[in-house]
Design an enzyme around this catalytic site. Structure first.
Site, short mmCIF file in Angstrom:
data_model
loop_
_atom_site.label_atom_id
_atom_site.label_comp_id
_atom_site.label_asym_id
_atom_site.label_seq_id
_atom_site.Cartn_x
_atom_site.Cartn_y
_atom_site.Cartn_z
N TYR A 139 17.03 10.80 8.05
CA TYR A 139 18.48 10.62 7.93
C TYR A 139 18.84 9.74 6.74
CZ TYR A 139 20.48 12.67 12.18
OH TYR A 139 20.95 13.52 13.13
N ASP A 222 7.76 19.52 19.96
CA ASP A 222 8.00 20.91 20.42
C ASP A 222 7.70 21.02 21.91
OD1 ASP A 222 5.32 20.41 19.77
OD2 ASP A 222 4.94 22.43 18.99
N ASP A 246 17.95 13.06 17.87
CA ASP A 246 19.23 13.77 17.73
C ASP A 246 19.16 15.09 18.50
OD1 ASP A 246 21.80 14.53 16.67
OD2 ASP A 246 20.74 15.80 15.24
N ASP A 250 20.70 16.09 22.62
CA ASP A 250 21.63 17.19 22.90
C ASP A 250 21.06 18.11 23.97
OD1 ASP A 250 23.56 16.43 20.98
OD2 ASP A 250 23.88 18.52 20.38
C1 IPM Z 1 24.94 12.40 16.95
C2 IPM Z 1 25.56 13.32 15.93
C3 IPM Z 1 25.44 12.66 14.57
C4 IPM Z 1 23.98 12.51 14.25
C5 IPM Z 1 26.16 13.42 13.43
C6 IPM Z 1 27.62 13.66 13.75
C7 IPM Z 1 26.02 12.71 12.11
O1 IPM Z 1 24.98 14.56 15.99
O2 IPM Z 1 25.41 11.27 17.11
O3 IPM Z 1 23.99 12.82 17.61
O4 IPM Z 1 23.33 13.45 13.75
O5 IPM Z 1 23.44 11.43 14.50
MG MG Z 2 23.58 14.83 17.57
#
Ligand code: IPM
Ligand code: MG
Length: 355
Positions: A139, A222, A246, A250
């Site tokens: 990042y 993975d 990240d 999700d």
């Molecule tokens: C998160 C989001 C952010 C990230 C984006 C919006 C920059 O996806 O907080 O997970 O990638 O960290």
């Molecule tokens: Mg994210």
């Protein structure tokens, strides 16, 4: 005095933050010393001051004990040059405040077991804590960019790296969290391919020797992605780097039924923190009073727990949220037949009432 910077941001950010503010105001009228000050971030920062993280906002955040953030991003900003995009405001405030430890709990509420896309028996009782390193990795690694090679072809490139101190400090946070839970820490990497990950694994293992009570395991990313949907309850704490965290967070959010339920905390070394829902600004539903404010309200609970060490206030908020779910109130994202569908505002009011 609890000095809290409130940064609603874009899209549904303003609506959901307004509900969390109602909760904080209710706590204040019960005697909690809360001081709120507002600032712009993301597209709102760009509109107000030509910068996704205006200097005034950064200063406000530096001077506050904690930051409550809604979400950033909107279609109208998608074509701006990268430094002006809303996401940059978020990345810069994380880096600027040194918020290296990002806690993303994936907790399944009994009332929402059927809202998950996985079978109820796989997720019922699920309680995972994902600890994502937040200020390093690919990042922020330099160099990066788009360059032209000697043969004339263009190439995009980024740099992944982790320094020993970056790994050490987040690993310590991970082990300390595990000590307060089931004492199992799974470090996720890609050590079979990446040197950065090989080094990550070496340092995490070394730090682990200081926590003999914690059972440390390692898993390739993975496989971790697969295990999260195969048998998620095998995990207690997951420790991982920025990019893997990240993606996995999700994925884990969907185990719980809706990303609209998940709060997060991003902490520095002194527990100063930025608190935000895990979800985004959802511009497609902004302004319609249908967003789920619970992740943001639960982020206030995390703030009370981690920055202000007020566990009893945190639990009071969490209990209030549980109660409205028990009453059958649901926003659209967690709605099921037989429940009472409510909007963002009504959900916020209901939580305040059950406080
Ligand atoms: C998160 C989001 C952010 C990230 C984006 C919006 C920059 O996806 O907080 O997970 O990638 O960290
Ligand atoms: Mg994210």
């Amino acid at each position: 005095m609890m000095k809290i910077a409130v940064l609603p941001g874009d899209g549904i950010g303003t609506e959901i933050v307004a509900q969390a503010v109602k909760v904080m105001e209710a706590l204040r009228s019960d005697g909690l010393k809360i001081e709120l000050e507002y600032g712009h971030i993301g597209g709102a920062g760009y509109d107000a001051a030509g910068d996704p993280l205006p200097a005034a906002t950064e200063k406000l955040a530096q001077q506050s004990d904690a930051v409550l953030l809604g979400a950033v991003g909107g279609y109208q900003y998608d074509t701006l040059p990268r430094p002006m995009r809303p996401e940059q405001g978020l990345l810069r405030i994380r880096k600027g405040l040194n918020l290296f430890a990002n806690l993303r709990p994936a907790l399944v509420y009994p009332e929402l077991v059927d809202a998950s896309s996985l079978k109820p028996e796989l997720v019922s009782g699920l309680d995972i804590m994902i600890l994502r390193e937040l200020t390093g990795d690919i990042y922020f690694g330099q160099p990066r960019g788009i360059r032209t090679l000697e043969n004339g072809e263009r190439q995009g490139f980024d740099t992944m790296h982790y320094s020993e101190s970056e790994i050490r400090r987040v690993a310590h946070v991970g082990f300390r969290i595990a000590m307060k839970r089931e004492k199992r820490l799974c470090s996720v990497d890609k050590a079979n391919v990446l040197d950065t990950s090989m080094f990550w694994r070496e340092i995490v293992t070394e730090v682990g020797k200081e926590y003999s009570e914690v059972e440390l395991s390692h898993m390739y990313v993975d496989n971790a992605a697969m295990q999260l949907v195969r048998a998620p309850k095998q995990f207690d704490v997951i420790l991982t780097g920025n990019i893997f965290g990240d993606i996995l967070s999700d994925e884990a959010s969907m185990l719980t039924g809706s990303i609209g339920m998940l709060p997060s905390a991003s902490l520095d070394a002194n527990n100063k923190g930025l608190y935000e829902p895990c979800h985004g600004s959802a511009p497609d539903i902004a302004g319609q009073d249908i967003a789920n404010p619970l992740a943001t309200i639960l982020s206030v609970a995390m703030m009370m727990r981690h920055t202000f060490a007020r566990e009893e206030v945190a639990q009071r908020i969490e209990t209030a949220v549980r109660r409205v779910l028990q009453q059958g109130l649901r926003t659209g994202d967690i709605y099921q037949a037989g429940m009472q569908k409510v909007g963002c505002n009504a959900m916020g009011d209901a939580v305040v009432k059950s406080l």
